[in-house]
Scaffold this motif. Structure first.
Motif, short mmCIF file in Angstrom:
data_model
loop_
_atom_site.label_atom_id
_atom_site.label_comp_id
_atom_site.label_asym_id
_atom_site.label_seq_id
_atom_site.Cartn_x
_atom_site.Cartn_y
_atom_site.Cartn_z
N LYS A 77 0.82 -1.16 0.07
CA LYS A 77 -0.07 0.07 0.11
C LYS A 77 0.87 1.37 -0.15
CE LYS A 77 -3.78 2.11 2.62
NZ LYS A 77 -4.80 2.00 3.58
N LYS A 78 1.75 1.10 0.75
CA LYS A 78 2.84 2.18 0.80
C LYS A 78 3.74 2.54 -0.65
CE LYS A 78 6.42 4.05 3.91
NZ LYS A 78 7.25 3.68 5.14
N LEU A 79 3.98 1.38 -1.19
CA LEU A 79 4.49 1.58 -2.27
C LEU A 79 3.65 2.22 -3.62
CD1 LEU A 79 6.59 -1.68 -2.77
CD2 LEU A 79 7.59 0.57 -2.40
N LEU A 80 2.38 1.67 -3.44
CA LEU A 80 1.32 2.19 -4.43
C LEU A 80 1.13 3.61 -4.31
CD1 LEU A 80 -1.30 -0.62 -4.55
CD2 LEU A 80 0.17 0.02 -6.30
N ILE A 81 1.03 4.18 -2.94
CA ILE A 81 0.82 5.46 -2.69
C ILE A 81 2.00 6.20 -3.19
CG2 ILE A 81 0.74 7.41 -0.90
CD1 ILE A 81 -0.95 5.28 0.78
N ILE A 82 3.16 5.88 -2.93
CA ILE A 82 4.60 6.62 -3.44
C ILE A 82 4.24 6.54 -4.97
CG2 ILE A 82 6.98 6.60 -3.48
CD1 ILE A 82 7.04 5.68 -0.48
N ALA B 227 3.82 9.59 -10.32
CA ALA B 227 3.04 9.69 -11.51
C ALA B 227 2.26 10.98 -11.43
CB ALA B 227 2.15 8.55 -11.79
N LEU B 228 1.51 11.42 -10.49
CA LEU B 228 0.70 12.64 -10.29
C LEU B 228 1.83 13.78 -10.58
CD1 LEU B 228 -1.93 13.84 -10.04
CD2 LEU B 228 -1.53 13.75 -7.51
N LEU B 229 2.99 13.81 -10.04
CA LEU B 229 3.86 14.90 -9.87
C LEU B 229 4.65 14.90 -11.35
CD1 LEU B 229 5.42 16.95 -8.34
CD2 LEU B 229 7.14 15.28 -7.77
N LEU B 230 4.65 13.88 -12.01
CA LEU B 230 5.24 13.78 -13.42
C LEU B 230 4.06 14.21 -14.22
CD1 LEU B 230 7.64 13.05 -15.05
CD2 LEU B 230 6.70 10.61 -15.16
N ALA B 231 2.97 14.07 -14.23
CA ALA B 231 1.80 14.39 -15.00
C ALA B 231 1.67 15.96 -14.51
CB ALA B 231 0.48 13.61 -14.68
N ALA B 232 1.83 16.39 -13.61
CA ALA B 232 1.49 17.63 -13.35
C ALA B 232 2.68 18.85 -14.09
CB ALA B 232 1.51 18.05 -11.90
N GLY B 233 3.90 18.22 -13.90
CA GLY B 233 5.05 18.86 -14.46
C GLY B 233 5.05 18.88 -15.85
N GLY B 234 4.34 17.66 -16.62
CA GLY B 234 4.09 17.85 -18.14
C GLY B 234 2.99 18.90 -18.52
N GLY B 235 1.90 18.95 -17.74
CA GLY B 235 0.84 19.89 -17.83
C GLY B 235 1.48 21.21 -17.79
N GLY B 236 2.23 21.33 -16.84
CA GLY B 236 2.70 22.69 -16.42
C GLY B 236 3.61 23.10 -17.75
N ALA B 237 4.48 22.36 -18.07
CA ALA B 237 5.41 22.58 -19.13
C ALA B 237 4.38 23.14 -20.65
CB ALA B 237 6.30 21.39 -19.48
N TRP B 238 3.41 22.13 -20.63
CA TRP B 238 2.56 22.38 -21.90
C TRP B 238 1.73 23.62 -21.79
CZ3 TRP B 238 -2.73 23.00 -21.93
CH2 TRP B 238 -3.27 22.99 -23.27
N TRP B 239 1.41 24.02 -20.58
CA TRP B 239 0.87 25.33 -20.33
C TRP B 239 1.85 26.61 -20.69
CZ3 TRP B 239 -4.14 26.52 -19.56
CH2 TRP B 239 -4.43 27.52 -19.36
N MET B 240 2.78 26.43 -20.32
CA MET B 240 4.02 27.43 -20.53
C MET B 240 4.45 27.57 -21.89
SD MET B 240 4.04 28.77 -17.60
CE MET B 240 5.67 29.66 -17.46
N LEU B 241 4.43 26.44 -22.64
CA LEU B 241 5.13 26.29 -24.07
C LEU B 241 4.08 26.55 -25.00
CD1 LEU B 241 8.03 23.88 -22.99
CD2 LEU B 241 8.04 26.34 -23.33
#
Length: 173
Positions: free
Chosen positions: A25-30, A35-49
């Motif tokens: 359960k701990k591994l799944l949460i991490i 994955a959420l952080l990576l998706a947010a970073g990709g979305g932020g980069a798309w938004w800026m560029l």
């Protein structure tokens, strides 16, 4: 020779301490958080560029991109080279030579833009003269200068007149 009677063999099982299984359960949460952080970073980069400086939705940004694909060579207006002094803290004379092209939003507006080029140059002069040599370092600096030139050109000519500013040469001396 009877060896079996002399040696005593102890066959008691030895208990090996087992590691506790990792908490799945701990591994799944991490993993989910990563994955959420990576998706947010990709979305932020798309938004800026994505090229939409007005901050609207992506549908409005697609319209100018589609319009630029059909831009013919008659809608390009080459502006004479501009040479300005740069602000220098050390007292040395430094200059900026800038060549750029204005892209008219509509080929019918080219003559009106050409007539108003002195107004555009007048709007750009204060901004260009306030630049320091440090302001011209790196590719991000060129992007910021281009965006500011586009903003001032739009203010001078009105919204929807110029589609883009294309920097041809940006030479600091």
């Amino acid at each position: 020779m009877n060896v079996a009677s002399d040696a005593i063999i102890d066959v008691t099982p030895i208990e090996v301490p087992r590691e506790k299984p990792k908490n799945r359960k701990k591994l799944l949460i991490i993993g989910g958080a990563a994955a959420l952080l990576l998706a947010a970073g990709g979305g932020g980069a798309w938004w800026m560029l994505r090229g939409d400086s007005a901050g609207g939705s992506g549908h409005e940004a697609a319209a100018p991109a589609a319009a630029s694909a059909g831009t013919d060579s008659s809608s390009y207006i080459e502006v004479p080279p501009v040479i300005v002094n740069l602000r220098s803290g050390d007292g040395q004379a430094r200059f900026l030579k800038l060549r750029f092209i204005l892209v008219a939003a509509d080929a019918a507006k080219v003559d009106g833009i050409k007539e108003r080029l002195p107004v555009v140059l007048d709007a750009l002069q204060p901004f260009l003269r306030e630049l320091r040599p440090d302001d011209l370092a790196g590719s991000a600096a060129v992007f910021r200068i281009k965006e500011e030139m586009m903003s001032r050109t739009t203010q001078a000519l009105g919204a929807g007149t110029v589609h883009d500013v294309l920097i041809q040469d940006l030479v600091q001396q």
